[in-house]
Design an enzyme around this catalytic site. Structure first.
Site, PDB file in Angstrom:
ATOM      1  N   GLU A 177      -4.796  39.258  29.079  1.00  0.00           N
ATOM      2  CA  GLU A 177      -4.173  40.356  28.320  1.00  0.00           C
ATOM      3  C   GLU A 177      -3.742  41.515  29.210  1.00  0.00           C
ATOM      4  O   GLU A 177      -4.536  42.427  29.479  1.00  0.00           O
ATOM      5  CB  GLU A 177      -5.135  40.884  27.242  1.00  0.00           C
ATOM      6  CG  GLU A 177      -4.501  42.004  26.406  1.00  0.00           C
ATOM      7  CD  GLU A 177      -5.445  42.630  25.393  1.00  0.00           C
ATOM      8  OE1 GLU A 177      -6.654  42.356  25.436  1.00  0.00           O
ATOM      9  OE2 GLU A 177      -4.959  43.422  24.565  1.00  0.00           O
ATOM     10  N   LYS A 219      -1.964  37.076  25.967  1.00  0.00           N
ATOM     11  CA  LYS A 219      -2.009  38.115  24.926  1.00  0.00           C
ATOM     12  C   LYS A 219      -1.295  39.322  25.499  1.00  0.00           C
ATOM     13  O   LYS A 219      -1.682  39.833  26.562  1.00  0.00           O
ATOM     14  CB  LYS A 219      -3.457  38.460  24.575  1.00  0.00           C
ATOM     15  CG  LYS A 219      -3.588  39.684  23.662  1.00  0.00           C
ATOM     16  CD  LYS A 219      -4.953  39.763  23.019  1.00  0.00           C
ATOM     17  CE  LYS A 219      -5.094  41.026  22.180  1.00  0.00           C
ATOM     18  NZ  LYS A 219      -6.264  41.001  21.307  1.00  0.00           N
TER      19      LYS A 219
HETATM   20  P1  13P Z   1      -5.290  46.255  18.981  1.00  0.00           P
HETATM   21  O1  13P Z   1      -4.570  45.201  18.151  1.00  0.00           O
HETATM   22  O2  13P Z   1      -5.999  47.264  18.155  1.00  0.00           O
HETATM   23  O3  13P Z   1      -4.427  46.811  20.057  1.00  0.00           O
HETATM   24  O4  13P Z   1      -6.492  45.486  19.703  1.00  0.00           O
HETATM   25  C1  13P Z   1      -6.287  44.246  20.235  1.00  0.00           C
HETATM   26  C2  13P Z   1      -7.117  44.077  21.428  1.00  0.00           C
HETATM   27  O5  13P Z   1      -7.903  43.161  21.517  1.00  0.00           O
HETATM   28  C3  13P Z   1      -6.945  45.036  22.521  1.00  0.00           C
HETATM   29  O6  13P Z   1      -7.616  44.580  23.638  1.00  0.00           O
END
Ligand code: 13P
Length: 340
Positions: A177, A219
Protein backbone atom coordinates in the site's frame (compact mmCIF):
# COMPACT_ATOMS: atom_id res chain seq x y z
CA UNK A 1 2.20 -25.82 -3.05
CA UNK A 2 2.91 -22.47 -1.49
CA UNK A 3 2.65 -20.81 -4.91
CA UNK A 4 -0.82 -22.30 -5.37
CA UNK A 5 -1.88 -21.13 -1.92
CA UNK A 6 -0.65 -17.60 -2.62
CA UNK A 7 -2.36 -17.51 -6.01
CA UNK A 8 -5.63 -18.80 -4.55
CA UNK A 9 -5.54 -16.28 -1.68
CA UNK A 10 -4.85 -13.37 -4.02
CA UNK A 11 -7.66 -14.41 -6.38
CA UNK A 12 -10.09 -14.82 -3.47
CA UNK A 13 -9.27 -11.34 -2.14
CA UNK A 14 -10.61 -9.77 -5.33
CA UNK A 15 -13.30 -12.35 -6.14
CA UNK A 16 -16.19 -11.00 -8.21
CA UNK A 17 -18.34 -8.57 -6.25
CA UNK A 18 -16.15 -8.68 -3.16
CA UNK A 19 -13.56 -6.48 -1.48
CA UNK A 20 -11.73 -5.99 1.78
CA UNK A 21 -12.83 -4.21 4.96
CA UNK A 22 -9.90 -2.43 6.62
CA UNK A 23 -10.30 -2.42 10.42
CA UNK A 24 -6.60 -2.23 11.22
CA UNK A 25 -6.49 1.21 12.81
CA UNK A 26 -3.64 1.47 15.29
CA UNK A 27 -4.51 2.36 18.90
CA UNK A 28 -3.68 6.00 18.13
CA UNK A 29 -5.79 6.16 14.98
CA UNK A 30 -8.86 4.47 16.49
CA UNK A 31 -8.71 7.10 19.26
CA UNK A 32 -9.41 9.77 16.63
CA UNK A 33 -12.41 7.76 15.38
CA UNK A 34 -13.74 7.22 18.93
CA UNK A 35 -13.23 10.90 19.77
CA UNK A 36 -15.73 11.70 16.99
CA UNK A 37 -18.46 9.83 18.93
CA UNK A 38 -17.21 10.76 22.41
CA UNK A 39 -16.12 7.22 23.30
CA UNK A 40 -13.15 6.38 25.55
CA UNK A 41 -10.32 4.55 23.81
CA UNK A 42 -10.22 1.55 26.17
CA UNK A 43 -9.26 -1.98 25.18
CA UNK A 44 -12.82 -3.18 25.87
CA UNK A 45 -14.38 -0.44 23.72
CA UNK A 46 -12.00 -1.30 20.88
CA UNK A 47 -12.96 -4.98 21.28
CA UNK A 48 -16.68 -4.21 21.34
CA UNK A 49 -16.41 -2.08 18.19
CA UNK A 50 -14.41 -4.70 16.30
CA UNK A 51 -16.94 -7.31 17.48
CA UNK A 52 -19.64 -5.31 15.69
CA UNK A 53 -17.57 -5.18 12.48
CA UNK A 54 -16.39 -8.80 12.51
CA UNK A 55 -19.60 -10.63 13.44
CA UNK A 56 -22.06 -8.89 11.11
CA UNK A 57 -24.24 -11.61 9.53
CA UNK A 58 -24.31 -11.69 5.74
CA UNK A 59 -21.16 -9.64 5.15
CA UNK A 60 -19.40 -12.64 3.58
CA UNK A 61 -21.46 -11.93 0.43
CA UNK A 62 -19.47 -8.72 -0.14
CA UNK A 63 -16.33 -9.02 1.98
CA UNK A 64 -13.47 -11.36 1.06
CA UNK A 65 -11.09 -10.34 3.83
CA UNK A 66 -10.64 -8.04 6.80
CA UNK A 67 -7.38 -6.38 7.79
CA UNK A 68 -6.84 -6.61 11.54
CA UNK A 69 -4.47 -4.81 13.90
CA UNK A 70 -2.07 -6.77 16.15
CA UNK A 71 -4.31 -6.30 19.19
CA UNK A 72 -7.45 -7.28 17.25
CA UNK A 73 -6.16 -10.56 15.80
CA UNK A 74 -5.61 -11.67 19.41
CA UNK A 75 -9.06 -10.59 20.63
CA UNK A 76 -12.34 -12.51 20.76
CA UNK A 77 -16.08 -11.90 20.52
CA UNK A 78 -18.26 -11.32 23.59
CA UNK A 79 -18.96 -15.07 23.42
CA UNK A 80 -15.21 -15.78 23.64
CA UNK A 81 -14.59 -16.91 20.04
CA UNK A 82 -11.37 -15.47 18.53
CA UNK A 83 -12.18 -12.93 15.80
CA UNK A 84 -9.98 -14.77 13.31
CA UNK A 85 -12.00 -17.98 13.88
CA UNK A 86 -15.29 -16.15 13.33
CA UNK A 87 -14.00 -14.75 10.05
CA UNK A 88 -12.63 -18.07 8.80
CA UNK A 89 -15.91 -19.84 9.66
CA UNK A 90 -17.74 -17.30 7.45
CA UNK A 91 -15.27 -17.73 4.57
CA UNK A 92 -13.68 -14.30 5.18
CA UNK A 93 -9.88 -14.25 5.19
CA UNK A 94 -8.15 -12.59 8.14
CA UNK A 95 -5.40 -10.15 7.14
CA UNK A 96 -2.96 -8.27 9.34
CA UNK A 97 -1.32 -4.84 9.28
CA UNK A 98 2.40 -5.43 9.76
CA UNK A 99 4.08 -2.04 9.34
CA UNK A 100 4.89 -0.29 12.60
CA UNK A 101 3.64 3.09 11.39
CA UNK A 102 5.24 5.97 9.53
CA UNK A 103 8.05 7.97 11.13
CA UNK A 104 9.79 11.18 10.06
CA UNK A 105 12.36 10.41 7.38
CA UNK A 106 15.75 11.78 8.43
CA UNK A 107 16.89 14.85 6.46
CA UNK A 108 13.56 15.00 4.59
CA UNK A 109 11.40 17.62 6.36
CA UNK A 110 7.69 16.88 5.93
CA UNK A 111 8.21 13.33 4.68
CA UNK A 112 7.80 9.94 6.32
CA UNK A 113 9.04 6.38 6.03
CA UNK A 114 7.23 3.31 7.33
CA UNK A 115 9.11 1.12 9.78
CA UNK A 116 8.66 -2.46 10.95
CA UNK A 117 11.07 -4.74 9.04
CA UNK A 118 13.02 -5.79 12.14
CA UNK A 119 11.69 -9.13 13.40
CA UNK A 120 9.07 -9.26 10.65
CA UNK A 121 10.01 -12.78 9.50
CA UNK A 122 9.22 -14.13 12.98
CA UNK A 123 6.06 -12.03 13.38
CA UNK A 124 4.71 -13.33 10.06
CA UNK A 125 5.07 -16.93 11.24
CA UNK A 126 3.05 -16.07 14.38
CA UNK A 127 0.37 -14.24 12.39
CA UNK A 128 0.06 -17.18 10.01
CA UNK A 129 -0.52 -19.46 13.01
CA UNK A 130 -3.26 -17.03 14.13
CA UNK A 131 -4.94 -17.45 10.72
CA UNK A 132 -3.62 -14.51 8.67
CA UNK A 133 -3.73 -15.14 4.92
CA UNK A 134 -2.53 -11.73 3.80
CA UNK A 135 -0.62 -8.80 5.29
CA UNK A 136 -0.70 -5.07 4.64
CA UNK A 137 2.12 -2.51 4.78
CA UNK A 138 1.25 1.15 4.27
CA UNK A 139 3.74 3.75 3.05
CA UNK A 140 2.83 7.44 2.99
CA UNK A 141 3.82 9.82 0.21
CA UNK A 142 3.19 13.52 0.80
CA UNK A 143 2.58 16.07 -1.96
CA UNK A 144 3.89 19.59 -1.29
CA UNK A 145 6.18 22.27 -2.71
CA UNK A 146 9.15 20.19 -3.99
CA UNK A 147 7.60 17.06 -2.46
CA UNK A 148 7.72 14.13 -2.72
CA UNK A 149 11.49 13.70 -2.92
CA UNK A 150 12.99 10.76 -4.76
CA UNK A 151 14.72 9.81 -1.48
CA UNK A 152 11.33 9.41 0.21
CA UNK A 153 9.81 7.36 -2.59
CA UNK A 154 12.90 5.14 -2.83
CA UNK A 155 13.08 4.51 0.94
CA UNK A 156 9.40 3.60 1.12
CA UNK A 157 9.28 1.31 -1.90
CA UNK A 158 12.42 -0.46 -0.72
CA UNK A 159 10.74 -1.26 2.61
CA UNK A 160 7.57 -2.33 0.77
CA UNK A 161 9.53 -4.72 -1.43
CA UNK A 162 11.47 -6.19 1.52
CA UNK A 163 8.22 -6.77 3.45
CA UNK A 164 6.50 -8.25 0.37
CA UNK A 165 9.34 -10.75 -0.09
CA UNK A 166 9.13 -11.81 3.55
CA UNK A 167 5.36 -12.29 3.24
CA UNK A 168 5.68 -14.53 0.19
CA UNK A 169 8.40 -16.54 1.91
CA UNK A 170 5.91 -17.10 4.77
CA UNK A 171 3.05 -18.12 2.45
CA UNK A 172 1.19 -14.85 3.09
CA UNK A 173 -0.03 -12.57 0.28
CA UNK A 174 1.42 -9.04 0.54
CA UNK A 175 -1.06 -6.19 0.10
CA UNK A 176 1.40 -3.43 -0.78
CA UNK A 177 0.00 0.00 0.00
CA UNK A 178 1.71 3.15 -1.21
CA UNK A 179 -0.68 5.96 -0.25
CA UNK A 180 -0.28 9.35 -1.91
CA UNK A 181 -2.06 11.58 0.58
CA UNK A 182 -4.98 13.73 -0.57
CA UNK A 183 -4.72 16.44 2.14
CA UNK A 184 -2.85 19.17 0.22
CA UNK A 185 -3.94 21.85 -2.28
CA UNK A 186 -2.60 20.06 -5.36
CA UNK A 187 -4.55 19.54 -8.57
CA UNK A 188 -5.73 16.13 -9.71
CA UNK A 189 -3.08 16.20 -12.45
CA UNK A 190 -0.34 16.56 -9.84
CA UNK A 191 -1.82 13.58 -7.98
CA UNK A 192 -1.72 11.64 -11.27
CA UNK A 193 1.93 12.51 -11.77
CA UNK A 194 3.03 11.62 -8.23
CA UNK A 195 0.98 8.40 -8.10
CA UNK A 196 2.39 7.28 -11.45
CA UNK A 197 6.01 7.88 -10.40
CA UNK A 198 5.42 6.15 -7.07
CA UNK A 199 3.84 3.07 -8.64
CA UNK A 200 6.50 2.78 -11.36
CA UNK A 201 9.25 2.99 -8.75
CA UNK A 202 7.42 0.48 -6.56
CA UNK A 203 7.07 -2.14 -9.28
CA UNK A 204 10.72 -1.76 -10.32
CA UNK A 205 11.74 -2.40 -6.73
CA UNK A 206 9.35 -5.34 -6.27
CA UNK A 207 10.90 -7.02 -9.30
CA UNK A 208 14.43 -6.22 -8.07
CA UNK A 209 13.65 -7.85 -4.72
CA UNK A 210 12.29 -10.93 -6.57
CA UNK A 211 8.73 -10.49 -5.38
CA UNK A 212 6.28 -12.53 -7.47
CA UNK A 213 3.87 -10.02 -8.98
CA UNK A 214 1.25 -12.74 -9.58
CA UNK A 215 1.07 -13.20 -5.78
CA UNK A 216 0.86 -9.53 -4.82
CA UNK A 217 -2.20 -7.31 -4.33
CA UNK A 218 -1.80 -3.56 -4.83
CA UNK A 219 -3.67 -1.25 -2.48
CA UNK A 220 -3.47 2.33 -3.64
CA UNK A 221 -5.08 5.75 -3.63
CA UNK A 222 -7.41 6.94 -6.37
CA UNK A 223 -6.18 9.87 -8.44
CA UNK A 224 -8.10 12.78 -6.90
CA UNK A 225 -7.83 16.53 -6.32
CA UNK A 226 -6.11 17.47 -3.06
CA UNK A 227 -8.65 18.27 -0.32
CA UNK A 228 -7.57 21.93 -0.29
CA UNK A 229 -7.54 22.42 -4.07
CA UNK A 230 -10.03 25.07 -5.21
CA UNK A 231 -11.21 22.93 -8.14
CA UNK A 232 -12.48 19.49 -7.17
CA UNK A 233 -12.62 16.82 -9.87
CA UNK A 234 -15.92 14.93 -10.15
CA UNK A 235 -16.56 11.19 -10.42
CA UNK A 236 -16.00 10.88 -14.19
CA UNK A 237 -12.65 12.65 -14.08
CA UNK A 238 -11.45 10.72 -11.02
CA UNK A 239 -12.35 7.45 -12.75
CA UNK A 240 -10.69 8.43 -16.03
CA UNK A 241 -7.47 9.69 -14.44
CA UNK A 242 -7.18 6.83 -11.98
CA UNK A 243 -7.60 4.23 -14.72
CA UNK A 244 -5.11 6.05 -16.97
CA UNK A 245 -2.54 6.20 -14.16
CA UNK A 246 -2.95 2.54 -13.21
CA UNK A 247 -2.77 1.35 -16.82
CA UNK A 248 0.52 3.18 -17.27
CA UNK A 249 2.17 1.99 -14.09
CA UNK A 250 0.73 -1.34 -12.90
CA UNK A 251 1.74 -4.58 -14.67
CA UNK A 252 -1.13 -6.75 -15.90
CA UNK A 253 0.44 -9.65 -13.95
CA UNK A 254 -0.93 -8.19 -10.71
CA UNK A 255 -4.00 -10.29 -9.72
CA UNK A 256 -5.96 -7.34 -8.36
CA UNK A 257 -5.97 -3.73 -7.23
CA UNK A 258 -7.93 -2.42 -4.26
CA UNK A 259 -8.38 1.19 -3.22
CA UNK A 260 -8.04 2.90 0.14
CA UNK A 261 -10.60 5.65 0.75
CA UNK A 262 -8.10 8.15 2.16
CA UNK A 263 -10.63 10.75 3.31
CA UNK A 264 -13.31 10.35 0.61
CA UNK A 265 -16.87 10.04 1.93
CA UNK A 266 -18.58 6.66 1.78
CA UNK A 267 -20.70 7.81 -1.15
CA UNK A 268 -17.79 9.26 -3.16
CA UNK A 269 -15.67 6.16 -2.70
CA UNK A 270 -18.50 3.91 -3.92
CA UNK A 271 -19.37 6.11 -6.89
CA UNK A 272 -15.77 6.44 -8.01
CA UNK A 273 -15.15 2.69 -7.83
CA UNK A 274 -18.37 2.00 -9.72
CA UNK A 275 -17.50 4.48 -12.48
CA UNK A 276 -14.19 2.72 -13.12
CA UNK A 277 -15.73 -0.75 -13.28
CA UNK A 278 -18.74 0.35 -15.33
CA UNK A 279 -16.85 2.48 -17.83
CA UNK A 280 -13.51 0.85 -18.61
CA UNK A 281 -11.94 -2.35 -19.89
CA UNK A 282 -9.40 -3.25 -17.24
CA UNK A 283 -6.58 -5.80 -17.11
CA UNK A 284 -7.13 -6.49 -13.38
CA UNK A 285 -10.12 -6.66 -10.99
CA UNK A 286 -10.55 -3.27 -9.30
CA UNK A 287 -12.13 -3.42 -5.86
CA UNK A 288 -12.10 -1.78 -2.44
CA UNK A 289 -10.18 -2.03 0.81
CA UNK A 290 -11.79 0.89 2.57
CA UNK A 291 -11.52 1.81 6.21
CA UNK A 292 -13.30 5.09 6.80
CA UNK A 293 -15.56 4.94 3.72
CA UNK A 294 -17.06 1.65 4.95
CA UNK A 295 -17.04 2.33 8.68
CA UNK A 296 -17.89 6.01 9.15
CA UNK A 297 -21.71 5.77 8.90
CA UNK A 298 -21.80 2.60 11.03
CA UNK A 299 -19.56 4.12 13.70
CA UNK A 300 -21.87 7.15 13.90
CA UNK A 301 -24.98 4.95 14.03
CA UNK A 302 -23.47 2.87 16.86
CA UNK A 303 -22.20 5.79 18.93
CA UNK A 304 -20.73 3.33 21.43
CA UNK A 305 -24.20 2.25 22.65
CA UNK A 306 -25.36 -1.38 22.78
CA UNK A 307 -28.93 -0.38 21.91
CA UNK A 308 -27.74 0.95 18.53
CA UNK A 309 -25.93 -2.24 17.54
CA UNK A 310 -28.59 -3.61 15.20
CA UNK A 311 -28.90 -0.32 13.31
CA UNK A 312 -25.11 0.04 13.02
CA UNK A 313 -24.87 -3.48 11.58
CA UNK A 314 -27.56 -2.67 9.02
CA UNK A 315 -25.79 0.53 7.96
CA UNK A 316 -22.46 -1.30 7.64
CA UNK A 317 -23.94 -4.12 5.58
CA UNK A 318 -25.56 -1.60 3.26
CA UNK A 319 -22.24 0.13 2.54
CA UNK A 320 -20.55 -3.23 2.05
CA UNK A 321 -23.25 -4.31 -0.40
CA UNK A 322 -23.05 -1.01 -2.33
CA UNK A 323 -19.28 -1.42 -2.70
CA UNK A 324 -19.62 -5.08 -3.68
CA UNK A 325 -21.90 -3.90 -6.50
CA UNK A 326 -19.50 -1.05 -7.39
CA UNK A 327 -16.73 -3.63 -7.76
CA UNK A 328 -18.84 -5.04 -10.63
CA UNK A 329 -19.97 -1.66 -12.00
CA UNK A 330 -23.56 -2.46 -10.97
CA UNK A 331 -24.16 0.15 -8.25
CA UNK A 332 -26.95 2.71 -8.76
CA UNK A 333 -28.53 5.60 -6.84
CA UNK A 334 -31.68 3.48 -6.50
CA UNK A 335 -29.71 0.78 -4.69
CA UNK A 336 -28.13 3.46 -2.49
CA UNK A 337 -31.62 4.50 -1.31
CA UNK A 338 -32.63 0.94 -0.38
CA UNK A 339 -31.32 1.21 3.19
CA UNK A 340 -34.43 0.74 5.32
P1 13P B 1 -9.04 4.48 4.64
O1 13P B 1 -9.97 3.79 3.65
O2 13P B 1 -9.75 5.05 5.81
O3 13P B 1 -8.07 5.39 3.97
O4 13P B 1 -8.18 3.30 5.30
C1 13P B 1 -7.70 2.29 4.53
C2 13P B 1 -6.41 1.83 5.06
O5 13P B 1 -6.24 0.67 5.36
C3 13P B 1 -5.33 2.82 5.18
O6 13P B 1 -4.15 2.17 5.45
Amino acid sequence: MSAQVLAATAAAMVAKGKGVLAIDESTGTIKKRFDSIGLDNTEENRRAYRDLLVTNPGDQNYISGMILFDETIKQATSAGVPFSKVLISKGIMPGIKVDAGSKELARHPGEQVSEGLDGLRERLVKYRELGAKFAKWRAVITIGPNLPSSGCIEANVHALARYAGLCQEAGIVPMVEPEVLMDADNTIDRCHEVTEVTLRTLFNELVRQRVTLEHTILKTNMVVSGKLCATQAGTAEVAEKTVSCLKRAVPAAIPGIVFLSGGQSGLEATRNLNAMNAGYDLPWPLSFSYGRALQADALRAWGGKAENLARARQVLLHRERCNGLAAMGEYTDTIERELA
